[in-house]
Design a protein around this motif. Structure first.
Motif, PDB file in Angstrom:
ATOM      1  N   GLU A  64      16.547  -8.152   3.094  1.00 63.50           N
ATOM      2  CA  GLU A  64      15.667  -7.624   2.060  1.00 63.50           C
ATOM      3  C   GLU A  64      15.787  -8.487   0.810  1.00 63.50           C
ATOM      4  OE1 GLU A  64      16.956  -3.900   0.207  1.00 63.50           O
ATOM      5  OE2 GLU A  64      18.779  -4.071   1.382  1.00 63.50           O
ATOM      6  N   ARG A  65      14.819  -8.346  -0.066  1.00 65.04           N
ATOM      7  CA  ARG A  65      14.847  -9.092  -1.324  1.00 65.04           C
ATOM      8  C   ARG A  65      15.938  -8.501  -2.200  1.00 65.04           C
ATOM      9  NH1 ARG A  65       9.321  -9.085  -4.272  1.00 65.04           N
ATOM     10  NH2 ARG A  65       8.729  -9.862  -2.247  1.00 65.04           N
ATOM     11  N   LEU A  66      16.933  -9.303  -2.538  1.00 67.99           N
ATOM     12  CA  LEU A  66      18.070  -8.827  -3.323  1.00 67.99           C
ATOM     13  C   LEU A  66      18.028  -9.290  -4.773  1.00 67.99           C
ATOM     14  CD1 LEU A  66      20.983  -9.390  -0.783  1.00 67.99           C
ATOM     15  CD2 LEU A  66      19.735  -7.289  -1.268  1.00 67.99           C
ATOM     16  N   LEU A  67      17.567 -10.498  -4.989  1.00 71.30           N
ATOM     17  CA  LEU A  67      17.604 -11.078  -6.327  1.00 71.30           C
ATOM     18  C   LEU A  67      16.284 -11.776  -6.592  1.00 71.30           C
ATOM     19  CD1 LEU A  67      19.714 -11.574  -8.635  1.00 71.30           C
ATOM     20  CD2 LEU A  67      20.112 -13.788  -7.599  1.00 71.30           C
ATOM     21  N   THR A  68      15.759 -11.569  -7.792  1.00 71.30           N
ATOM     22  CA  THR A  68      14.514 -12.224  -8.201  1.00 71.30           C
ATOM     23  C   THR A  68      14.775 -13.046  -9.450  1.00 71.30           C
ATOM     24  OG1 THR A  68      13.143 -10.433  -7.311  1.00 71.30           O
ATOM     25  CG2 THR A  68      12.137 -11.837  -8.981  1.00 71.30           C
ATOM     26  N   LEU A 122       5.923 -20.158 -17.373  1.00 67.14           N
ATOM     27  CA  LEU A 122       5.323 -21.410 -17.836  1.00 67.14           C
ATOM     28  C   LEU A 122       4.008 -21.135 -18.554  1.00 67.14           C
ATOM     29  CD1 LEU A 122       5.891 -23.347 -14.504  1.00 67.14           C
ATOM     30  CD2 LEU A 122       7.187 -23.624 -16.627  1.00 67.14           C
ATOM     31  N   THR A 123       3.905 -19.978 -19.169  1.00 62.54           N
ATOM     32  CA  THR A 123       2.665 -19.572 -19.826  1.00 62.54           C
ATOM     33  C   THR A 123       2.343 -20.477 -21.013  1.00 62.54           C
ATOM     34  OG1 THR A 123       3.948 -18.005 -21.108  1.00 62.54           O
ATOM     35  CG2 THR A 123       2.838 -17.142 -19.179  1.00 62.54           C
ATOM     36  N   ASP A 124       1.121 -20.353 -21.491  1.00 59.38           N
ATOM     37  CA  ASP A 124       0.709 -21.131 -22.653  1.00 59.38           C
ATOM     38  C   ASP A 124       1.578 -20.779 -23.858  1.00 59.38           C
ATOM     39  OD1 ASP A 124      -1.324 -22.328 -21.200  1.00 59.38           O
ATOM     40  OD2 ASP A 124      -2.790 -20.788 -21.762  1.00 59.38           O
ATOM     41  N   LEU A 132      13.482 -17.254 -18.747  1.00 62.53           N
ATOM     42  CA  LEU A 132      13.974 -17.025 -17.396  1.00 62.53           C
ATOM     43  C   LEU A 132      14.469 -15.586 -17.302  1.00 62.53           C
ATOM     44  CD1 LEU A 132      14.857 -18.068 -14.566  1.00 62.53           C
ATOM     45  CD2 LEU A 132      17.053 -18.656 -15.625  1.00 62.53           C
ATOM     46  N   VAL A 133      13.983 -14.854 -16.303  1.00 63.40           N
ATOM     47  CA  VAL A 133      14.403 -13.476 -16.072  1.00 63.40           C
ATOM     48  C   VAL A 133      14.991 -13.411 -14.666  1.00 63.40           C
ATOM     49  CG1 VAL A 133      13.665 -11.072 -15.943  1.00 63.40           C
ATOM     50  CG2 VAL A 133      12.535 -12.633 -17.533  1.00 63.40           C
ATOM     51  N   ALA A 192       3.939 -18.799 -13.660  1.00 63.22           N
ATOM     52  CA  ALA A 192       5.386 -18.633 -13.514  1.00 63.22           C
ATOM     53  C   ALA A 192       5.839 -19.202 -12.184  1.00 63.22           C
ATOM     54  CB  ALA A 192       5.762 -17.165 -13.605  1.00 63.22           C
ATOM     55  N   ILE A 193       7.106 -19.534 -12.117  1.00 59.67           N
ATOM     56  CA  ILE A 193       7.756 -19.890 -10.858  1.00 59.67           C
ATOM     57  C   ILE A 193       8.654 -18.715 -10.505  1.00 59.67           C
ATOM     58  CG2 ILE A 193       9.380 -21.443  -9.724  1.00 59.67           C
ATOM     59  CD1 ILE A 193       8.460 -23.605 -11.742  1.00 59.67           C
ATOM     60  N   THR A 194       8.469 -18.172  -9.311  1.00 61.24           N
ATOM     61  CA  THR A 194       9.272 -17.033  -8.875  1.00 61.24           C
ATOM     62  C   THR A 194      10.040 -17.416  -7.624  1.00 61.24           C
ATOM     63  OG1 THR A 194       7.614 -15.498  -9.738  1.00 61.24           O
ATOM     64  CG2 THR A 194       9.194 -14.617  -8.152  1.00 61.24           C
ATOM     65  N   ILE A 195      11.330 -17.102  -7.631  1.00 59.60           N
ATOM     66  CA  ILE A 195      12.181 -17.350  -6.466  1.00 59.60           C
ATOM     67  C   ILE A 195      12.791 -16.019  -6.059  1.00 59.60           C
ATOM     68  CG2 ILE A 195      14.220 -18.546  -5.591  1.00 59.60           C
ATOM     69  CD1 ILE A 195      13.674 -20.704  -7.719  1.00 59.60           C
TER      70      ILE A 195
END
Length: 132
Positions: free
Chosen positions: A18-22, A27-29, A81-82, A103-106
Motif C-alpha cells: 500500500e502507499r505508505l509515504l507521499t 513547481l508552481t508559478d 516539499l511536503v 508538482a512532482i509526486t513520489i
C-alpha cells in the motif's frame, strides 16, 4: 510472495503493498495566489479521546481517534516539499481554480505489519544481527 518473520513462526502473505509515504515537490508559478488559484493539499486533523469503560470510568488502555472536521491547508507554493505518511494522514487535493498546479509526486509503497509484537521482535533481531 510470502515472508517469514525471523523470530516468529507466523507466515504473512506480502502481496498487497500500500502507499505508505507521499512526497510532493511544488513547481508552481512564482506568483501563485492562494485565494485565486487554490490547489491546496488539505490535511485533516485527528483528535484523540479516551473511551469510558462499562463502569463509566476512563479506560486508559482504550483510546479512539475521532475526526472533528478541522484541517490545515498546505498551499502549493514554488519550491515547497511536503512529506507525509499516506496510510495515516487523511488528505485531499483541492481543485486548482484558474491555472494548473505543477508538482512532482513520489509515492513509496510497502507493507506494515499490524502486530506490534512482531514489529518489536523483528527490530530487536535486526539490531543484533551482524553483517558479513
Amino acid at each position: 510472495d510470502y515472508c517469514r518473520q525471523e523470530t516468529t513462526t507466523q507466515i504473512m502473505k506480502n502481496t498487497t503493498p500500500e502507499r505508505l509515504l507521499t512526497a510532493v515537490y511544488y513547481l508552481t508559478d512564482q506568483d501563485w495566489n492562494a485565494d485565486l488559484d487554490g490547489g491546496a493539499l488539505r490535511v485533516f486533523h485527528k483528535t484523540m479521546r479516551k473511551k469510558n469503560n462499562q463502569d463509566g470510568d476512563m479506560d486508559n488502555g482504550n483510546v479512539s481517534s475521532h475526526g472533528d472536521g478541522s484541517y490545515t491547508d498546505i498551499l502549493p507554493y514554488r519550491d515547497r516539499l511536503v512529506v507525509f505518511r499516506s496510510d495515516r494522514v487523511e488528505h485531499e487535493v483541492m481543485p486548482s481554480l484558474r491555472r494548473s498546479r505543477t508538482a512532482i509526486t513520489i509515492w513509496f509503497y510497502g507493507t506494515v505489519s499490524s502486530s506490534i509484537d512482531t514489529i518489536s521482535k523483528t527490530n530487536s533481531t535486526l539490531s543484533s544481527a551482524s553483517l558479513p
